[in-house]
Design a protein around this motif. Structure first.
Motif, PDB file in Angstrom:
ATOM      1  N   GLY A  53       0.833  -1.199   0.000  1.00  0.00           N
ATOM      2  CA  GLY A  53       0.000   0.000   0.000  1.00  0.00           C
ATOM      3  C   GLY A  53       0.862   1.241   0.000  1.00  0.00           C
ATOM      4  N   GLU A  54       0.371   2.299   0.586  1.00  0.00           N
ATOM      5  CA  GLU A  54       1.052   3.583   0.595  1.00  0.00           C
ATOM      6  C   GLU A  54       2.493   3.464   1.077  1.00  0.00           C
ATOM      7  N   GLY A  55       3.410   4.044   0.310  1.00  0.00           N
ATOM      8  CA  GLY A  55       4.806   4.093   0.723  1.00  0.00           C
ATOM      9  C   GLY A  55       5.619   2.853   0.423  1.00  0.00           C
ATOM     10  N   ILE A  56       4.990   1.823  -0.130  1.00  0.00           N
ATOM     11  CA  ILE A  56       5.725   0.622  -0.562  1.00  0.00           C
ATOM     12  C   ILE A  56       5.870   0.719  -2.080  1.00  0.00           C
ATOM     13  N   GLY A  57       7.094   0.610  -2.566  1.00  0.00           N
ATOM     14  CA  GLY A  57       7.341   0.799  -3.980  1.00  0.00           C
ATOM     15  C   GLY A  57       6.788  -0.324  -4.845  1.00  0.00           C
ATOM     16  N   ARG A  58       6.568   0.015  -6.107  1.00  0.00           N
ATOM     17  CA  ARG A  58       6.198  -0.989  -7.113  1.00  0.00           C
ATOM     18  C   ARG A  58       7.369  -1.175  -8.072  1.00  0.00           C
ATOM     19  N   VAL A  59       7.603  -2.412  -8.442  1.00  0.00           N
ATOM     20  CA  VAL A  59       8.694  -2.743  -9.362  1.00  0.00           C
ATOM     21  C   VAL A  59       8.237  -2.447 -10.785  1.00  0.00           C
ATOM     22  N   THR A  60       9.074  -1.705 -11.526  1.00  0.00           N
ATOM     23  CA  THR A  60       8.712  -1.335 -12.896  1.00  0.00           C
ATOM     24  C   THR A  60       9.648  -1.926 -13.946  1.00  0.00           C
ATOM     25  N   LYS A  61      10.761  -2.511 -13.508  1.00  0.00           N
ATOM     26  CA  LYS A  61      11.738  -3.050 -14.467  1.00  0.00           C
ATOM     27  C   LYS A  61      12.111  -4.479 -14.098  1.00  0.00           C
ATOM     28  N   ALA A  62      12.486  -5.255 -15.118  1.00  0.00           N
ATOM     29  CA  ALA A  62      12.937  -6.630 -14.886  1.00  0.00           C
ATOM     30  C   ALA A  62      14.341  -6.640 -14.298  1.00  0.00           C
ATOM     31  N   GLY A  63      14.707  -7.760 -13.689  1.00  0.00           N
ATOM     32  CA  GLY A  63      16.055  -7.926 -13.167  1.00  0.00           C
ATOM     33  C   GLY A  63      16.141  -7.972 -11.657  1.00  0.00           C
ATOM     34  N   LEU A  64      15.024  -7.695 -10.976  1.00  0.00           N
ATOM     35  CA  LEU A  64      15.006  -7.759  -9.515  1.00  0.00           C
ATOM     36  C   LEU A  64      14.376  -9.069  -9.059  1.00  0.00           C
ATOM     37  N   ALA A  65      14.388  -9.289  -7.751  1.00  0.00           N
ATOM     38  CA  ALA A  65      13.823 -10.528  -7.203  1.00  0.00           C
ATOM     39  C   ALA A  65      12.304 -10.557  -7.301  1.00  0.00           C
ATOM     40  N   VAL A  66      11.697  -9.388  -7.485  1.00  0.00           N
ATOM     41  CA  VAL A  66      10.244  -9.269  -7.608  1.00  0.00           C
ATOM     42  C   VAL A  66       9.912  -8.869  -9.044  1.00  0.00           C
ATOM     43  N   SER A  67       8.919  -9.498  -9.630  1.00  0.00           N
ATOM     44  CA  SER A  67       8.564  -9.239 -11.028  1.00  0.00           C
ATOM     45  C   SER A  67       7.928  -7.855 -11.186  1.00  0.00           C
ATOM     46  N   PRO A  68       8.109  -7.237 -12.365  1.00  0.00           N
ATOM     47  CA  PRO A  68       7.500  -5.933 -12.622  1.00  0.00           C
ATOM     48  C   PRO A  68       5.988  -5.950 -12.403  1.00  0.00           C
ATOM     49  N   GLY A  69       5.486  -4.846 -11.844  1.00  0.00           N
ATOM     50  CA  GLY A  69       4.060  -4.716 -11.570  1.00  0.00           C
ATOM     51  C   GLY A  69       3.691  -5.048 -10.142  1.00  0.00           C
ATOM     52  N   ASN A  70       4.560  -5.766  -9.440  1.00  0.00           N
ATOM     53  CA  ASN A  70       4.281  -6.163  -8.066  1.00  0.00           C
ATOM     54  C   ASN A  70       4.892  -5.188  -7.061  1.00  0.00           C
ATOM     55  N   TYR A  71       4.345  -5.203  -5.859  1.00  0.00           N
ATOM     56  CA  TYR A  71       4.936  -4.403  -4.789  1.00  0.00           C
ATOM     57  C   TYR A  71       6.303  -4.972  -4.409  1.00  0.00           C
ATOM     58  N   ALA A  72       7.214  -4.073  -4.012  1.00  0.00           N
ATOM     59  CA  ALA A  72       8.598  -4.455  -3.724  1.00  0.00           C
ATOM     60  C   ALA A  72       8.718  -5.083  -2.341  1.00  0.00           C
ATOM     61  N   ILE A  73       8.094  -6.230  -2.187  1.00  0.00           N
ATOM     62  CA  ILE A  73       8.235  -7.048  -0.978  1.00  0.00           C
ATOM     63  C   ILE A  73       9.018  -8.275  -1.409  1.00  0.00           C
ATOM     64  N   ASN A  74      10.279  -8.339  -1.033  1.00  0.00           N
ATOM     65  CA  ASN A  74      11.165  -9.386  -1.528  1.00  0.00           C
ATOM     66  C   ASN A  74      10.739 -10.785  -1.062  1.00  0.00           C
ATOM     67  N   PRO A  75      11.195 -11.827  -1.773  1.00  0.00           N
ATOM     68  CA  PRO A  75      10.733 -13.189  -1.467  1.00  0.00           C
ATOM     69  C   PRO A  75      10.958 -13.641  -0.031  1.00  0.00           C
ATOM     70  N   ALA A  76      12.150 -13.376   0.526  1.00  0.00           N
ATOM     71  CA  ALA A  76      12.423 -13.840   1.895  1.00  0.00           C
ATOM     72  C   ALA A  76      11.506 -13.178   2.917  1.00  0.00           C
TER      73      ALA A  76
END
Length: 382
Positions: A111-134
């Motif tokens: 929600g508010e203040g949690i980033g969204r991933v916009t580019k490939a190459g990270l542990a989280v796929s684009p379009g999703n909130y940046a909450i890493n797998p672990a």
């Protein structure tokens, strides 16, 4: 299992002769807030502390703050404690809002203040909130410990301060927009962790690789970045300019791993002179040798004994440059740029074409190798 109660962990590590305190990650905060929220939702009662397990094997007991309960949801926050790590997210408030769901199980969103991933190459796929797998696994695991049988919840992780704090992180360069990331593979922040710093720097190379780019610019820090944008278009080069900090050797290794074909190194002489001597970790605590390397190269070009003495007695490289300029000019800095490129090519087993430009805050551009000159002109003409 060790249990640490209260906001601060009573656990320390000694680095560089200093006793430094551990902290806990945004992932631990999110997991603790979510677990507390589930308990409060189904009990209808506020709680003041919450215990969670971390992947590190340490159990934390953390204060629960800003609790709200009504018939539709429960929410609360955990204040992050980064220990003695210089982390911009220290004291950030990580919230969880928990609502009962019609479907059995656990749904996690941002929600508010949690980033969204916009580019490939990270542990989280684009379009999703940046909450890493672990941390995502950690959140789900902690919720399941207290979720009643045959019940389901939707949990929203948010942080009202996240958008502003994210401006002080690498997130926008990595393609994470609108807030912070929820991070932490162990749940614990190791103070001044060099490995974490190196991994965050190398992520930029990963992002560039995903865009199919094969040429990048390495700069040690802000001086190198600012100088780069003074001689090249910031608009054209910002997305391929990567900070190495003191870890030039590590970053060269990662560039080779990611298939980068060409690197243009632009750095202040005070840092880069060390690489000319084969020193690939440029922090002063690891090695210095600046004046020795300068003096040796000036001696190689036949300078006077008195100049070598002046260099060796200099406090700063700028002071030494003043003496060098008066007696033999700038030829030695072209030689030093050549040697930096040569040492870096050897480090990468000649798999990467490397050019170097060295400069000084006081004197501007000092020297550039042949490959560096070619790359510079190509970048200017693109």
């Amino acid at each position: 299992m060790n249990t640490f109660k209260g906001k601060k962990l009573d656990k320390f590590v000694t680095k560089g002769g200093k006793k430094l305190r551990y902290g806990y990650t945004t992932g631990s905060c999110a997991a603790a807030a979510a677990k507390a929220g589930v308990i409060m939702l189904f009990s209808g009662k506020s709680i003041s502390t919450i215990e969670i397990d971390t992947p590190m094997g340490w159990e934390l007991e953390l204060p629960v703050e800003d609790s709200v309960i009504d018939d539709k949801f429960a929410s609360c926050c955990i204040v992050k404690d980064s220990g003695d790590d210089p982390d911009v997210t220290h004291s950030i408030r990580i919230y969880a809002r928990v609502e009962e769901s019609n479907e059995i199980g656990v749904e996690i969103t941002g929600g508010e203040g949690i980033g969204r991933v916009t580019k490939a190459g990270l542990a989280v796929s684009p379009g999703n909130y940046a909450i890493n797998p672990a941390p995502m696994r950690m959140i789900v695991d902690q919720i399941k410990k207290v979720l009643p049988n045959n019940k389901g919840v939707k949990v929203t992780i948010y942080s009202p301060e996240g958008k502003e704090i994210a401006k002080k992180t690498f997130n926008s360069r990595l393609g994470i927009e609108g807030g912070i990331s929820i991070l932490g593979t162990t749940g614990i922040v190791e103070p001044m962790s060099e490995e974490a710093m190196k991994e965050s720097l190398a992520l930029e190379i990963s992002m560039i690789k995903e865009r199919g780019i094969k040429r990048i610019i390495f700069v040690p820090g802000n001086y190198g970045r600012d100088f780069t944008f003074s001689i090249l278009s910031q608009e054209k080069t910002e997305d391929i300019t990567v900070k190495t900090s003191n870890y030039i050797g590590y970053m060269l290794d990662k560039a080779k791993e990611y298939g980068i074909e060409e690197i243009f190194i632009i750095g202040h002489i005070g840092k880069m002179i060390k690489v000319a001597g084969g020193i690939f970790h440029t922090h002063s605590k690891m090695a210095d040798g600046r004046m020795e390397i300068l003096a040796a190269n000036c001696g190689y070009l036949g300078c006077s004994h008195s100049l070598i003495k002046k260099i060796m007695e200099s406090i700063t490289t700028d002071e030494a440059i003043g003496y060098i300029k008066e007696e033999i000019g700038y030829e030695v800095f072209k030689l030093i740029a050549d040697k930096i490129s040569e040492k870096c090519k050897i480090r990468t087993y000649d798999d990467i074409e490397i050019g170097t430009l060295v400069f000084s805050q006081q004197y501007g551009e000092l020297g550039i190798c042949h490959t560096g000159r070619r790359i510079l002109e190509e970048l200017r003409n693109e």
